[in-house]
Design a protein around this motif. Sequence first.
Motif, PDB file in Angstrom:
ATOM      1  N   LEU A   1       0.835  -1.208   0.000  1.00 60.75           N
ATOM      2  CA  LEU A   1       0.000   0.000   0.000  1.00 60.75           C
ATOM      3  C   LEU A   1       0.872   1.260   0.000  1.00 60.75           C
ATOM      4  CD1 LEU A   1      -2.841  -1.026   2.483  1.00 60.75           C
ATOM      5  CD2 LEU A   1      -2.965  -0.854  -0.005  1.00 60.75           C
ATOM      6  N   GLY A   2       2.043   1.181   0.657  1.00 62.28           N
ATOM      7  CA  GLY A   2       2.943   2.336   0.705  1.00 62.28           C
ATOM      8  C   GLY A   2       3.525   2.661  -0.658  1.00 62.28           C
ATOM      9  N   MET A   3       4.003   1.648  -1.373  1.00 64.46           N
ATOM     10  CA  MET A   3       4.559   1.870  -2.712  1.00 64.46           C
ATOM     11  C   MET A   3       3.484   2.374  -3.657  1.00 64.46           C
ATOM     12  SD  MET A   3       7.787   0.906  -2.589  1.00 64.46           S
ATOM     13  CE  MET A   3       8.388   0.260  -4.143  1.00 64.46           C
ATOM     14  N   ASN A   4       2.283   1.815  -3.522  1.00 61.78           N
ATOM     15  CA  ASN A   4       1.158   2.278  -4.318  1.00 61.78           C
ATOM     16  C   ASN A   4       0.843   3.732  -3.993  1.00 61.78           C
ATOM     17  OD1 ASN A   4      -2.110   2.578  -4.219  1.00 61.78           O
ATOM     18  ND2 ASN A   4      -1.422   1.472  -6.031  1.00 61.78           N
ATOM     19  N   GLY A   5       0.818   4.060  -2.701  1.00 67.16           N
ATOM     20  CA  GLY A   5       0.490   5.426  -2.265  1.00 67.16           C
ATOM     21  C   GLY A   5       1.547   6.437  -2.677  1.00 67.16           C
ATOM     22  N   ALA A   6       2.799   5.987  -2.813  1.00 67.13           N
ATOM     23  CA  ALA A   6       3.868   6.905  -3.205  1.00 67.13           C
ATOM     24  C   ALA A   6       3.557   7.568  -4.544  1.00 67.13           C
ATOM     25  CB  ALA A   6       5.201   6.162  -3.263  1.00 67.13           C
ATOM     26  N   ALA A   7       2.909   6.815  -5.432  1.00 64.12           N
ATOM     27  CA  ALA A   7       2.546   7.382  -6.733  1.00 64.12           C
ATOM     28  C   ALA A   7       1.546   8.524  -6.559  1.00 64.12           C
ATOM     29  CB  ALA A   7       1.968   6.296  -7.633  1.00 64.12           C
ATOM     30  N   TYR A   8       0.559   8.304  -5.667  1.00 60.72           N
ATOM     31  CA  TYR A   8      -0.442   9.352  -5.436  1.00 60.72           C
ATOM     32  C   TYR A   8       0.153  10.527  -4.662  1.00 60.72           C
ATOM     33  CZ  TYR A   8      -3.891   6.037  -7.072  1.00 60.72           C
ATOM     34  OH  TYR A   8      -4.598   5.166  -7.858  1.00 60.72           O
ATOM     35  N   ALA A   9       0.897  10.221  -3.604  1.00 58.29           N
ATOM     36  CA  ALA A   9       1.512  11.292  -2.811  1.00 58.29           C
ATOM     37  C   ALA A   9       2.471  12.111  -3.676  1.00 58.29           C
ATOM     38  CB  ALA A   9       2.243  10.696  -1.608  1.00 58.29           C
ATOM     39  N   GLY A  10       3.208  11.409  -4.546  1.00 57.78           N
ATOM     40  CA  GLY A  10       4.147  12.094  -5.439  1.00 57.78           C
ATOM     41  C   GLY A  10       3.432  13.109  -6.314  1.00 57.78           C
ATOM     42  N   GLU A  11       2.274  12.715  -6.850  1.00 57.02           N
ATOM     43  CA  GLU A  11       1.503  13.630  -7.686  1.00 57.02           C
ATOM     44  C   GLU A  11       0.985  14.824  -6.882  1.00 57.02           C
ATOM     45  OE1 GLU A  11       0.599  13.382 -11.386  1.00 57.02           O
ATOM     46  OE2 GLU A  11       2.574  12.777 -10.709  1.00 57.02           O
TER      47      GLU A  11
END
Lengths: 225, 255
Positions: A99-109
């Motif tokens: 979930l963290g690696m997945n969330g990194a994409a959203y947080a990055g944006e």
Amino acid sequence: MLEFWTKLWQWLPEILPVLWFATGMTVRVTIGALAVALAFGLVVALMRISPIRPIRYLALLYTDVMRGTPALVQLFIIYFGLSDLGLEFDPVSAAIVGLGMNGAAYAGEIYRAGIEAIHKGQLEASLSLGMTPLKAMRFIILPQAVRIMLPPLCNYAILLVKDTAIISTIAAPEIMFEARRLVQATFMHSISGQIYLLCAIFYLALTLPLSYVAQRLERARQRWH
Amino acid sequence: MDPLLRIVDLHKSFGALEVLKGVSIDVAKGEKLSIIGPSGSGKTTLLRCVNYLEKPTAGHIYVDGTLIGEKQVNGKFVHLSDRELARERAEIGFVFQRFNLFPHLTALDNVAVAPRRVLGLARAEAEVQAMAMLEKVGLAHKASEYPERLSGGQQQRVAIARVLAMQPKLMLFDEATSALDPELIGEVLKVIRELAEEGRTMLVVTHEIQFAAEVSDRVIFMDAGQIVEQGPPERILKNPAHERTRLFLRQILER
């Protein structure tokens, strides 16, 4: 209808402690995944605004892949796929990493949008005063961008709380997993509706405070004092 | 004596559009130079090239004998690193048309932030100095206000104080009064005039012809990316040699 509630009342002492402990696990996974997402997301965002093209493309590829595939699939790849390659995760670690690696994409944006929303005159003024781009980012751009980022980050945290439900599929003992276990226990399948309703209430208890904070931040974001 | 600022054959293109077509200017230490000209003549781009906010396509800039934005390695010009460039920019003050104050900092912190973060001054020291600079522009009483609570004229004066706090060798003003309501222009011009009287070296891009005439030692008229003519303000503004200058001044003064 009355029977629905009396049955729930009757079984409540059995159900509540289980869901209560499961909530602790949901909170742990949420916080762990959030930490991974926020930290790794900053790396992704800085890569996406890098002056070096291959680095930008790499971050873009990461973002597109992570957002373009279901989190459930990513989770299975990490938990089952990597264990075939000899890299074993326990369910909770796999959930936090996945979930963290997945969330990194959203947080990055969210980070990137926040940084890019700051008028370019702010960067120019910082540079003209002798700051390096890194100092300008740290002392001038990021402190302003954080205000823009906080409300969407809060919304992301709400999504994350709910998304932890998918980790029940890899037997991480969080709310949804424990609820299903209760229902499958022979004597409780007749009150599955009641149990899942309680689940919803537990999730709501976690997300409502976040919604409140998000709204407060939204209102505060244009004012500087 | 060597000029404080030397601009040598500066060219700048944005894609196919050539904005500066070979501009050379020397500015002596203590000289006040105004640049006038129609919009699109390249005067703002010229100013932005001086502290490398725009990278020149060709040509070189020297401040106090130091090459700006580049260095020579084995006889070839190479661009400076971010850190080297920052050190050079710290000595060149730039006042923007739209102020560009930092909205998350008070007036005092706007002025103190660069001395602290760039020059490494202690907080207390930087604040004492920042207060003195605000005093100079007549805004000591607004030290704890945030920019959004200040008028445009006050914001621009804080921006000037912010530049002064870095004790620049050279000050660049990019149409510093163009974004202001008419009744606020005077207070900003007054501050700039006082700085001029202190003997600072200033390069001023302006539409305020009267102001240019009063404070400058020399006026340059630019059009289409080139210098058309230059000289003492009384000659350029009252008795220009070129038809294009005459046309521009007539348009400005007949407003």
